[in-house]
Design an enzyme around this catalytic site. Structure first.
Site, PDB file in Angstrom:
ATOM      1  CD  GLU A  33      -3.359  -0.947   0.099  1.00 24.42           C
ATOM      2  OE1 GLU A  33      -3.437   0.226  -0.058  1.00 24.42           O
ATOM      3  OE2 GLU A  33      -3.251  -1.984  -0.025  1.00 24.42           O
ATOM      4  CE1 TYR A 114      -7.609   3.222  -1.070  1.00 29.31           C
ATOM      5  CE2 TYR A 114      -5.183   3.891  -0.735  1.00 29.31           C
ATOM      6  CZ  TYR A 114      -5.891   2.905  -1.158  1.00 29.31           C
ATOM      7  OH  TYR A 114      -5.578   2.066  -2.051  1.00 29.31           O
ATOM      8  CG  ASP A 132      -8.785   4.699  -4.557  1.00 27.62           C
ATOM      9  OD1 ASP A 132      -9.432   3.890  -4.708  1.00 27.62           O
ATOM     10  OD2 ASP A 132      -7.645   3.015  -4.328  1.00 27.62           O
TER      11      ASP A 132
END
Length: 326
Positions: A33, A114, A132
């Protein structure tokens, strides 16, 4: 079928096969991520693989030096991500393991809403919706939402909508499905609307508004900056310095940056344009071959030329250095 069911069914048939999806290891998922922030999957994947090979555990990454991490990150840009990654790894080790709550994950350096939702849902199936660029686009088009996505109001509206659609027991699958659906089906340009399982219920498709959604408020002011670099070649040595905190490329290395081109220097690359998010850089690159080491500012140091590759440099410097061999 409902929106949620349709998305999940689509994902079963079309979801992308990615190595970090083959594990529930929160370290591997967190690493992916962070790398994929501001980075396309095809570019980020080899970095993830190299990081996992070199530092297979969070403890190994925490024990690395910042220079080592920045050197491995070279070419990805947004280097604050690498520094935050290193700091967060040390946080995790100090805490005795990877946090398992959204609050704990968000407390890690460089992790926002997020990223915390993505890690928490995928690694621990926490019922937190990710929002996102892909999710904004899918929801804006399907529900015909004109609220700008880069405003406080927009972020709140889209987050609430995504959360209301999230099936609590299938948070991991739903979040990954939304990301993939936006990346593969509901793309920014030329989306596959004719083959879309949501075509009948998509308001933007029905009303011909695909190209104008989502809406983004224009706020970014791009600045320009001129740089002049001198690569000094002195009896097999050259000079570098490490960029300080508070400026672009913090912690990375570069040749002599100056406004004065010394006599005898030869232009290697002229007016290289390098575009960043908030600024455009124009750089000239000179080679200066000399028999005597010049007097440089105190923060410069001398290394053998063959060792330049051991130091992490910004992509712009990498481009400039390549011209030395052409």
């Amino acid at each position: 079928m409902s929106f949620t069911t349709t998305i999940l069914e689509w994902f079963k048939e079309n979801g992308r096969a990615l190595p970090w999806r083959e594990t529930r290891d929160p370290y591997a998922i967190w690493l992916s991520e962070i790398i994929l922030q501001q980075t396309r999957i095809e570019q980020g994947r080899p970095y993830w693989e190299r990081f996992m090979k070199r530092w297979p555990t969070v403890e190994a990454l925490a024990n690395a030096t910042e220079d080592e991490v920045l050197r491995e990150w070279q070419g990805l840009g947004y280097y604050s991500r690498a520094r935050n990654l290193h700091t967060a790894a040390q946080q995790i080790v100090e805490c005795g393991g990877f946090p398992t709550t959204l609050e704990g994950i968000k407390a890690l350096k460089g992790v926002g809403d997020y990223t915390a939702a993505a890690i928490g849902s995928i690694a621990f199936n926490l019922p937190a919706a990710v929002v996102d660029g892909n999710v904004y686009r899918v929801l804006a088009r399907h529900y015909d939402i004109e609220t700008p996505i880069n405003t406080t109001e927009g972020k709140k509206e889209f987050t609430q909508l995504a959360q209301s659609l999230l099936p609590p027991q299938e948070a991991s699958a739903f979040n990954q499905a939304m990301m993939d659906f936006g990346a593969i089906q509901c793309t920014p340009v030329s989306p596959r609307c004719e083959q879309c399982p949501l075509a009948e219920s998509c308001v933007a498709f029905r009303e011909g508004r695909i190209d104008i959604l989502p809406v983004k408020q224009r706020t970014l002011k791009v600045k320009e900056r001129q740089l002049t670099y001198i690569y000094i070649r002195c009896n097999g040595y050259t000079a570098l310095h490490r960029r300080p905190a508070g400026d672009i490329w913090q912690g990375l290395y570069e040749p002599w940056l100056t406004d004065q081109v010394p006599q005898g220097a030869v232009l290697q690359r002229q007016r290289v344009k390098h575009v960043l998010t908030h600024r455009i850089l124009y750089a000239d690159f000179w080679l200066w071959e000399t028999e005597e080491r010049p007097q440089l500012p105190d923060d410069y140091f001398w290394i053998k030329e063959e060792e330049v590759g051991n130091y992490g440099v910004p992509r712009l410097i990498e481009i400039l250095l390549e011209s030395l061999n052409t």
